[in-house]
Design an enzyme around this catalytic site. Structure first.
Site, PDB file in Angstrom:
ATOM      1  N   HIS A  30       4.200   4.747  -0.606  1.00 53.74           N
ATOM      2  CA  HIS A  30       3.549   4.849  -1.918  1.00 53.74           C
ATOM      3  C   HIS A  30       2.508   5.935  -1.807  1.00 53.74           C
ATOM      4  O   HIS A  30       1.928   6.136  -0.755  1.00 53.74           O
ATOM      5  CB  HIS A  30       2.764   3.600  -2.320  1.00 53.74           C
ATOM      6  N   ASN A  31       2.214   6.557  -2.921  1.00 52.07           N
ATOM      7  CA  ASN A  31       1.140   7.551  -2.949  1.00 52.07           C
ATOM      8  C   ASN A  31       0.502   7.498  -4.332  1.00 52.07           C
ATOM      9  O   ASN A  31       1.209   7.540  -5.341  1.00 52.07           O
ATOM     10  CB  ASN A  31       1.726   8.943  -2.651  1.00 52.07           C
TER      11      ASN A  31
END
Lengths: 180, 178
Positions: free
Chosen positions: A124-125
């Site tokens: 995830h970012n």
């Protein structure tokens, strides 16, 4: 068997002005009814491990097996659900999960996001409002994959990675009921 | 950064990672199900067929993986933005080291906190050692919940911040690769 759950007032599955946007663009809202909400509330865990699990879960929800299957299919297509199935815990498979952050100069933000996202280890970012303005989770199949991924990000971006490995877990339970 | 490897399994900081290593069949089962279960009346039979496993064998293995924590749960995974939780704030707290072990579980038990961890400080930029992810339908709702955390921490807390996310740059999840 007809679906005994009565239709309820139609509401949108996403607010008109969500403050967050994804790269894939605007989210298309679909109407959710009581059965959809019951599925979201009651099927986030404990999906039966029986021979005909949809029939068993459908009986508990008061709908037909085929109805439940069709509803889950529709919720997936509309991206109300991101997935349906087992949720794995990386560390218990021998892997590792680490939260990390970068302080990215604004003028380089898009290029750095692209370089970071290109790594398969980046699960995830998120962009967040802080001097540390890029926060991502590294997930690797073995613990030694984490320092390798950090080194790769530092090499690709020229920026120091701030790693925040968890030292103690007090609570994790990503089960939220539908608010719409 | 060697500290990045100090990752322990949930709830047990002292134990080395891993008791239940996946055997090769488990691994194939993870690969076959990590994208999701098939939407057919007998999904476990369908998962087992290309692997040469009976549905009963698939169910027995998944039951064991649930029991030993490799699988957290089986079910629907909502996109939380799509179900109305459109604001998420990462609240971060500088809590007295002598009291964080006692206060962490208290904050983690709040119904609006989905993740709560103790993490290392990175002074001077980052004095915070307690992270609690707070979800709400609006930023004001998140801020009100953060105020409740602040009240619970009281004088054990020397400072805090809330980092709102403004954009999802990537959301993929772990994938084993063949």
């Amino acid at each position: 068997m007809p679906d005994p759950v009565p239709p309820s007032p139609v509401v949108s599955a996403a607010p008109a002005a969500a403050p967050e946007t994804s790269r894939r663009g605007a989210f298309t809202p679909i109407p959710l009814d009581d059965l959809d909400r019951a599925i979201l509330a009651r099927l986030q865990g404990d999906f039966p491990l029986s021979e005909a699990p949809f029939a068993e879960a459908a009986a508990a929800l008061g709908c037909a097996e085929a109805t439940l299957i069709a509803r889950i299919e529709r919720l997936l297509e509309a991206r109300v659900l991101t997935r349906f199935g087992p949720l794995f815990q990386v560390e218990r498979m021998g892997g590792a999960f680490v939260l990390a952050a970068l302080a990215v100069p604004e003028e380089r933000y898009e290029a750095v996001a692209e370089a970071v996202n290109a790594l398969p280890e980046v699960a995830h970012n998120y962009r967040r409002e802080h001097a540390l303005n890029m926060w991502f989770v590294l997930a690797t199949e073995t613990p030694d994959g984490i320092p390798r991924a950090i080194a790769a990000i530092e090499a690709a971006t020229g920026l120091p990675v701030f790693a925040f490995p968890k030292e103690e877990e007090f609570f994790v339970e990503m089960k939220l009921e539908a608010r719409v | 950064m060697s500290e990045a490897t100090r990752v322990a399994p949930a709830g047990d900081a002292a134990a080395p990672v891993l008791d239940p290593v996946l055997d090769p069949v488990d691994r194939r089962l993870v690969l076959a199900t990590q994208a999701g279960l098939p939407l057919v009346p007998r999904p476990y039979d369908a998962v087992g067929e290309p692997l040469g496993l009976s549905g009963a064998e698939v169910r027995a293995r998944l039951t064991r993986l649930l029991e030993n924590g490799v699988i957290r749960r089986i079910g629907v995974v909502p996109n939380h933005y799509a179900i109305g939780w459109t604001a998420n704030g990462m609240s971060v707290w500088d809590v007295d080291d002598a009291r964080v072990a006692e206060l962490g579980p208290l904050i983690g038990s709040l119904d609006f906190v989905t993740h709560c961890y103790r993490r290392p400080r990175r002074p001077p930029l980052w004095p915070y050692n307690l992270f609690a992810m707070v979800h709400g339908a609006s930023r004001d709702e998140v801020r009100a919940k953060v105020a409740r955390i602040q009240a619970l921490l009281g004088d054990a807390c020397r400072g805090h911040d809330v980092l709102f996310s403004t954009r999802i740059l990537k959301k993929a999840g772990l994938r084993l690769v063949e």
